[in-house]
Write an enzyme that holds these catalytic residues in place. Structure first.
Site, mmCIF file in Angstrom:
data_model
loop_
_atom_site.group_PDB
_atom_site.id
_atom_site.type_symbol
_atom_site.label_atom_id
_atom_site.label_comp_id
_atom_site.label_asym_id
_atom_site.label_seq_id
_atom_site.Cartn_x
_atom_site.Cartn_y
_atom_site.Cartn_z
ATOM 1 N N PRO A 118 0.835 -1.210 0.000
ATOM 2 C CA PRO A 118 0.000 0.000 0.000
ATOM 3 C C PRO A 118 0.869 1.259 0.000
ATOM 4 O O PRO A 118 1.911 1.309 0.659
ATOM 5 C CB PRO A 118 -0.797 -0.111 1.316
ATOM 6 C CG PRO A 118 -0.666 -1.522 1.752
ATOM 7 C CD PRO A 118 0.614 -2.038 1.206
ATOM 8 N N THR A 121 2.458 4.104 3.299
ATOM 9 C CA THR A 121 2.207 3.441 4.578
ATOM 10 C C THR A 121 3.491 3.247 5.379
ATOM 11 O O THR A 121 3.464 2.591 6.417
ATOM 12 C CB THR A 121 1.549 2.060 4.366
ATOM 13 O OG1 THR A 121 2.280 1.367 3.350
ATOM 14 C CG2 THR A 121 0.098 2.180 3.964
ATOM 15 N N GLY A 122 4.614 3.761 4.890
ATOM 16 C CA GLY A 122 5.867 3.587 5.626
ATOM 17 C C GLY A 122 6.306 2.141 5.666
ATOM 18 O O GLY A 122 6.932 1.689 6.621
ATOM 19 N N SER A 124 8.031 0.792 2.967
ATOM 20 C CA SER A 124 9.157 0.701 2.031
ATOM 21 C C SER A 124 8.802 0.094 0.679
ATOM 22 O O SER A 124 9.480 -0.805 0.180
ATOM 23 C CB SER A 124 10.315 -0.079 2.654
ATOM 24 O OG SER A 124 10.795 0.605 3.765
ATOM 25 N N GLY A 125 7.750 0.626 0.086
ATOM 26 C CA GLY A 125 7.319 0.153 -1.231
ATOM 27 C C GLY A 125 8.294 0.464 -2.346
ATOM 28 O O GLY A 125 8.534 -0.370 -3.225
ATOM 29 N N SER A 126 8.892 1.662 -2.317
ATOM 30 C CA SER A 126 9.833 2.043 -3.380
ATOM 31 C C SER A 126 11.076 1.167 -3.352
ATOM 32 O O SER A 126 11.507 0.631 -4.377
ATOM 33 C CB SER A 126 10.255 3.507 -3.231
ATOM 34 O OG SER A 126 9.179 4.367 -3.475
ATOM 35 N N ASP A 171 15.873 0.148 5.833
ATOM 36 C CA ASP A 171 14.859 -0.543 5.032
ATOM 37 C C ASP A 171 15.506 -1.469 4.014
ATOM 38 O O ASP A 171 15.064 -2.586 3.776
ATOM 39 C CB ASP A 171 13.981 0.461 4.284
ATOM 40 C CG ASP A 171 13.342 1.474 5.205
ATOM 41 O OD1 ASP A 171 13.572 1.386 6.422
ATOM 42 O OD2 ASP A 171 12.625 2.359 4.709
#
Length: 357
Positions: A118, A121-122, A124-126, A171
């Site tokens: 999502p 949302t913090g 670490s999607g990137s 991350d």
């Protein structure tokens, strides 16, 4: 895997939860993080005649129904899809190999990605997209044995820095190593070796944890924080508080090893309280604070997974307490779900490159 390979390569990188110690990782601190199996990004590499970066059908939209559609899209999701992330890691990877005399074969490829992490949302999607892409490049060029595991988070971070993304190593370490990792970003060690001390831990030490996140994290990151500037200028309060946050990770490591979950719960809460003192409520955002409070009101321990948008929760009293948190989340309009912790995904070739701690 040589240049004559025609097989597609696919890798996943998981979302991560900053469990303890954040945000001290960018201040020579310590942190504990783990791989969150609930969400991931996947990247697929297929050998091809030309080098092609494939736009994602929804995240890299360039065709719109109308001008208002374009504007609404930019206002909700910004200008940022994954294509730029894939391009950046290709550049950083190529440069690293050149600088370190690692020869790459001349085959081309097509890169595409997907993600269910999502947004905002913090979690670490990137960096998950970049991490999965790096894994594909390591295999396509058959250089996994030549690029040390502890160096890979730096490559991912450098790719993001290329794009102006402000972040630390925590991350990326969690996503490269997988599983549960204790990290010490000791200044002297970092300056001498270019990376921190990374210690994988047994995921069986973790108690049952839960995740809370907002489906529409509208108010995160609107107010600029001055913590970084204050730290750089030697602000005593910020310096001492960051040191305390770093020590929470150290104490948390001991608490987990001893399975002292009462201590672990108090450290989670303390971690968030210190963050709140440093950053202030305007920076954290009312919605983010409410996600922490919704768990705390029934006696659970809770803190951000990153810089806001999602919260990790521990219910010391077990299932009945978790049910109370779940009910409160439903009333508050938050998503509540059990955390799935992924074990490390490092293979034998990777492990051979790991330096002893």
């Amino acid at each position: 895997m040589g240049s004559d390979s025609s097989a597609a390569i696919e890798h996943r990188a998981y979302a991560r939860v900053g469990l303890l110690g954040n945000p001290s990782d960018v201040y020579h601190g310590r942190a504990i993080s783990f791989s969150l199996g609930n969400f991931w990004a996947s990247v697929r590499l297929e050998p091809s005649k030309d080098l092609v970066i494939v736009p994602h059908p929804t995240n890299d939209l360039v065709q719109f129904e109308s001008l208002p559609h374009l504007v609404n899209r930019l206002e909700s999701d910004g200008y940022y899809g994954g294509v730029r992330l894939l391009m950046a890691i290709c550049k950083i990877f190529c440069k690293y190999c050149k600088d370190n005399s690692i020869t790459l074969h001349e085959g081309n490829f097509k890169l595409s990605y997907d993600t269910n992490i999502p947004r905002q949302t913090g979690l670490s999607g990137s960096s998950a997209i970049v991490c999965a892409a790096l894994s594909c490049l390591l295999d396509f060029y058959d250089v996994r044995h030549l690029i040390k595991v502890e160096i890979r988070p730096n490559l991912i971070l450098n790719a993001e820095k290329e794009l102006g993304i402000v972040a630390g190593l925590q991350d990326r370490v969690a996503q490269v190593y997988g599983g549960l990792v204790y990290m010490d970003f000791d200044k002297k060690h970092m300056e001498e070796l270019g990376h921190g001390k990374y210690e994988p831990m047994d995921i069986g030490l973790l108690p049952h944890l839960y995740l809370i996140y907002a489906e529409n994290p509208s108010d995160s990151g609107k107010v600029h924080s001055t913590v970084r500037e204050r730290w750089l200028s030697g602000d005593k309060f910020i310096r001492s508080t960051i040191e305390e946050v770093a020590n929470i990770a150290l104490e948390g490591r001991e608490a987990l090893i001893k399975r002292d979950y009462a201590k672990f719960a108090s450290l989670m809460n303390r971690n968030f309280d210190l963050r709140r003192k440093m950053f202030g409520d305007d920076v954290l955002g009312a919605l983010n604070i409410e996600m922490v409070e919704v768990a705390r009101r029934v006696g659970a321990a809770s803190k951000f997974t990153g810089s806001g948008g999602a919260v990790v929760v521990f219910c010391p009293e077990g299932d009945s307490q978790a049910k109370e948190v779940e009910d409160a989340c439903k009333n508050g309009g938050f998503v509540f779900q059990p955390v799935q912790v992924m074990s490390s995904r490092l293979n034998e070739i990777d492990l051979e490159t790991v330096s002893p701690i």
